[in-house]
Design a protein around this motif. Structure first.
Motif, PDB file in Angstrom:
ATOM      1  N   GLY A 240       0.818  -1.207   0.000  1.00 48.75           N
ATOM      2  CA  GLY A 240       0.000   0.000   0.000  1.00 48.75           C
ATOM      3  C   GLY A 240       0.854   1.259   0.000  1.00 48.75           C
ATOM      4  O   GLY A 240       0.346   2.374   0.169  1.00 48.75           O
ATOM      5  N   GLN A 241       2.165   1.109  -0.215  1.00 50.19           N
ATOM      6  CA  GLN A 241       3.086   2.246  -0.228  1.00 50.19           C
ATOM      7  C   GLN A 241       3.855   2.258  -1.551  1.00 50.19           C
ATOM      8  O   GLN A 241       4.109   1.211  -2.145  1.00 50.19           O
ATOM      9  CB  GLN A 241       4.103   2.141   0.914  1.00 50.19           C
ATOM     10  CG  GLN A 241       3.512   1.997   2.294  1.00 50.19           C
ATOM     11  CD  GLN A 241       4.581   1.720   3.327  1.00 50.19           C
ATOM     12  OE1 GLN A 241       5.688   2.262   3.278  1.00 50.19           O
ATOM     13  NE2 GLN A 241       4.265   0.856   4.284  1.00 50.19           N
ATOM     14  N   ARG A 242       4.238   3.450  -1.959  1.00 46.51           N
ATOM     15  CA  ARG A 242       5.110   3.582  -3.128  1.00 46.51           C
ATOM     16  C   ARG A 242       6.529   3.804  -2.608  1.00 46.51           C
ATOM     17  O   ARG A 242       6.872   4.882  -2.125  1.00 46.51           O
ATOM     18  CB  ARG A 242       4.655   4.733  -4.025  1.00 46.51           C
ATOM     19  CG  ARG A 242       3.231   4.524  -4.550  1.00 46.51           C
ATOM     20  CD  ARG A 242       2.895   5.392  -5.741  1.00 46.51           C
ATOM     21  NE  ARG A 242       1.518   5.186  -6.170  1.00 46.51           N
ATOM     22  CZ  ARG A 242       1.109   4.190  -6.961  1.00 46.51           C
ATOM     23  NH1 ARG A 242       1.993   3.307  -7.402  1.00 46.51           N
ATOM     24  NH2 ARG A 242      -0.163   4.074  -7.299  1.00 46.51           N
ATOM     25  N   ILE A 243       7.326   2.751  -2.696  1.00 48.45           N
ATOM     26  CA  ILE A 243       8.674   2.775  -2.132  1.00 48.45           C
ATOM     27  C   ILE A 243       9.679   3.100  -3.224  1.00 48.45           C
ATOM     28  O   ILE A 243       9.746   2.424  -4.252  1.00 48.45           O
ATOM     29  CB  ILE A 243       9.003   1.420  -1.479  1.00 48.45           C
ATOM     30  CG1 ILE A 243       8.052   1.169  -0.297  1.00 48.45           C
ATOM     31  CG2 ILE A 243      10.455   1.366  -1.024  1.00 48.45           C
ATOM     32  CD1 ILE A 243       8.221  -0.181   0.363  1.00 48.45           C
ATOM     33  N   GLN A 244      10.440   4.152  -2.989  1.00 48.92           N
ATOM     34  CA  GLN A 244      11.464   4.570  -3.951  1.00 48.92           C
ATOM     35  C   GLN A 244      12.801   4.704  -3.235  1.00 48.92           C
ATOM     36  O   GLN A 244      12.868   5.080  -2.066  1.00 48.92           O
ATOM     37  CB  GLN A 244      11.086   5.896  -4.606  1.00 48.92           C
ATOM     38  CG  GLN A 244       9.839   5.803  -5.482  1.00 48.92           C
ATOM     39  CD  GLN A 244       9.506   7.138  -6.130  1.00 48.92           C
ATOM     40  OE1 GLN A 244       9.709   8.195  -5.539  1.00 48.92           O
ATOM     41  NE2 GLN A 244       9.015   7.074  -7.359  1.00 48.92           N
ATOM     42  N   TYR A 245      13.858   4.386  -3.956  1.00 50.34           N
ATOM     43  CA  TYR A 245      15.203   4.514  -3.409  1.00 50.34           C
ATOM     44  C   TYR A 245      15.955   5.619  -4.144  1.00 50.34           C
ATOM     45  O   TYR A 245      15.836   5.773  -5.361  1.00 50.34           O
ATOM     46  CB  TYR A 245      15.985   3.206  -3.566  1.00 50.34           C
ATOM     47  CG  TYR A 245      15.622   2.154  -2.550  1.00 50.34           C
ATOM     48  CD1 TYR A 245      16.282   2.108  -1.323  1.00 50.34           C
ATOM     49  CD2 TYR A 245      14.637   1.214  -2.808  1.00 50.34           C
ATOM     50  CE1 TYR A 245      15.958   1.142  -0.379  1.00 50.34           C
ATOM     51  CE2 TYR A 245      14.315   0.238  -1.876  1.00 50.34           C
ATOM     52  CZ  TYR A 245      14.990   0.212  -0.659  1.00 50.34           C
ATOM     53  OH  TYR A 245      14.658  -0.746   0.269  1.00 50.34           O
ATOM     54  N   THR A 246      16.732   6.382  -3.408  1.00 50.57           N
ATOM     55  CA  THR A 246      17.655   7.350  -4.002  1.00 50.57           C
ATOM     56  C   THR A 246      19.069   6.873  -3.698  1.00 50.57           C
ATOM     57  O   THR A 246      19.320   6.313  -2.626  1.00 50.57           O
ATOM     58  CB  THR A 246      17.441   8.756  -3.406  1.00 50.57           C
ATOM     59  OG1 THR A 246      17.578   8.689  -1.976  1.00 50.57           O
ATOM     60  CG2 THR A 246      16.075   9.285  -3.768  1.00 50.57           C
ATOM     61  N   PRO A 247      20.003   7.064  -4.622  1.00 51.92           N
ATOM     62  CA  PRO A 247      21.374   6.580  -4.393  1.00 51.92           C
ATOM     63  C   PRO A 247      21.964   7.169  -3.112  1.00 51.92           C
ATOM     64  O   PRO A 247      21.723   8.335  -2.783  1.00 51.92           O
ATOM     65  CB  PRO A 247      22.127   7.070  -5.630  1.00 51.92           C
ATOM     66  CG  PRO A 247      21.066   7.273  -6.671  1.00 51.92           C
ATOM     67  CD  PRO A 247      19.849   7.720  -5.932  1.00 51.92           C
TER      68      PRO A 247
END
Length: 503
Positions: A240-247
């Motif tokens: 239910g979450q939009r998980i994004q990674y940044t370097p």
């Protein structure tokens, strides 16, 4: 589904007021490779136990081969062709391969005699059915995890398995072994045997599954052909979450490395390994089985002392011959197997947290100071957001993510300068992985130098500013700019399909 081997219809189950499953339905076709996914606590384990006849549902029915079973017993499920291979594989470690494969058949006959010739023949036929060869006389305890899985699968086939349920089968095996396991699953499919595959690893789901069923908070989100999903969509449907990674960007380097390794060698484990690590860095260490990565980490922690070479801390040579030496010098180590190596699983959260710092908590009379203890426990429960009503809760009762936080707390309480994490998110769901990764980044931003050992390439790329690749005991390549490297490129380096050097 017209040609369904198994259907679970309207399954509901509650435990002491907690609704584990609510009106969940599932259909698995003959020869289908089906994946069941969801976060810890989503109801996956309860559902597979109901399918296997281990747990009785409060509502709903299990249909096998068109026949409904309102109260399915475990022995009935086995006789209908359902086999569950749990993470521990449920093998007899002191018995041979042949005995493990054939044992259940002789038990079912209830005879007082065993034909060793027949036992070998059963095992040989079972292995031949999936194109595998293993020494039938070898004791199972001497086999690799991957080989033990083949034994467990073969045992299932000798009991006429039509559906094999595999619970996190890849959590403790390497990329090479995962590929081999998937080739075995493909052979099972060709023989009309269905597979229900439970995993937290998205790349493996997309590699093997034809259909994915997603559970969240005890409810079914839906069934999806794998081709309709990608990482982002599957993650969102699960959490239910939009998980994004940044370097991750490491701070500017100090003039002297915090840790420096020069020509470190141990016969049969690793050779001439040299690298440096600066405060605030997150260094990835990856490689195939036998590459020497864990052996190197154990050497830095005093559990696998090197034969030659130097270890320097803040420019000064360090002598590390034991974990006690490593601890005094500010080196912490989170082991790969948290259950047997990282936790006292039967003890409380508090006991696990303070065990590494007992001397610091002693009062004037040399006794443990209760106030200091409570303060230490409270700090790490809050700082790492360990979800438990109190520090007195036993570690075995926690989810995988919370157990890993307890192991982190145990070592962070020692105030490490260098923290080595071997497989920090093995067996942990996506949201918990993200939380662990955020903790790791926060530690690095406080100036702790971190080494992450992992064969999950996305984990390395998303969380490390630099990567070392080991192969056959040597450093194969150092990647300075992680943001410039893709997953396929790093996999090629790990697999030895790209040249040596620094990039």
């Amino acid at each position: 589904m017209a040609d369904a081997f198994l259907e679970a219809r309207g399954i509901s189950k509650a435990y002491e007021g907690v609704q584990a499953l609510r009106d969940v339905s599932l259909s698995i076709g003959r020869g289908e490779i089906h994946c069941l996914v969801g976060e810890n606590g989503s109801g996956k384990s309860t559902l597979i136990k109901i399918i296997g006849g281990v747990v009785e549902p409060d509502q709903g029915v299990v249909v096998i081969g068109g026949r409904p079973h309102g109260h399915l017993a475990a022995i009935d499920a086995i006789r209908q062709g359902i086999q569950i291979i749990y993470q521990d594989l449920s093998l007899y470690p002191n018995l041979s391969v042949a005995e493990n494969i054939s044992f259940n058949q002789f038990v079912e006959r209830r005879t007082g005699f065993v034909s060793w010739k027949e036992m070998r023949a059963i095992a040989e036929r079972g292995l031949a059915e999936i194109g595998e060869r293993i020494d039938l006389e070898e004791s199972v305890q001497n086999l690799s995890v991957a080989k033990r899985q083949i034994v467990a699968i073969t045992r299932s086939l000798t009991q006429n398995a039509r559906l094999i349920i595999m619970d996190e089968p890849t959590s403790a095996i390497t990329r090479e072994d995962v590929d081999h396991l998937f080739s075995v699953i493909a052979r099972l499919k060709a023989k009309g045997v269905s597979t229900l595959f439970i995993s937290h690893k998205l790349n493996e789901i997309f590699q093997i599954a034809e259909v994915v069923t997603i559970l969240r908070d005890g409810r079914k989100v839906g069934d999806f052909p794998t081709a309709e999903l990608d990482d982002a969509k599957l993650t969102y449907l699960m959490t239910g979450q939009r998980i994004q990674y940044t370097p991750y960007k490491a701070p500017a380097r100090t003039s002297v490395p915090l840790l420096e390794v020069r020509g470190l060698s141990r016969r049969g484990h690793f050779r001439e390994v040299s690298f440096s690590l600066w405060p605030g860095e997150v260094l990835g260490l990856t490689g195939l089985i036998g590459s020497g990565r864990t052996e190197l980490a154990l050497a830095l922690f005093g559990l696998n002392p090197p034969d030659s070479g130097q270890i320097l801390l803040n420019g000064k040579q360090a002598r590390i011959r034991s974990p006690e030496d490593a601890g005094r010098l500010g080196i912490g180590y989170l082991p790969e197997d948290r259950l047997t190596q990282g936790l006292f699983i039967g003890q409380s959260i508090g006991d696990n947290i303070v065990v590494t710092v007992l001397k610091k908590l002693l009062g004037a009379l040399g006794l443990l100071d209760p106030a200091r203890r409570r303060k230490t426990e409270k700090r790490w429960l809050e700082e790492l957001a360990i979800k438990a009503p109190s520090a007195r809760v036993r570690a075995w009762s926690l989810s995988g993510g919370n157990q890993q936080r307890v192991v982190l707390a145990k070592w962070l309480a020692t105030d490490p300068k260098v923290f080595i994490l071997d497989g920090p998110t093995i067996g942990i769901d996506i949201a918990s992985k993200r939380n662990i990764h955020e903790i790791i980044r926060a530690l690095a931003q406080r100036g702790i130098a971190i080494i992450i050992i992992s064969d999950e390439i996305p984990e390395i790329l998303h969380n490390c500013n630099r990567v070392l690749v080991m192969r056959e005991g040597r450093l194969e390549q150092e990647i300075q700019e992680v943001s410039a490297v893709g997953e396929a490129e790093l996999l090629a380096v790990v697999g030895g399909r790209q040249g040596n050097g620094t990039s």
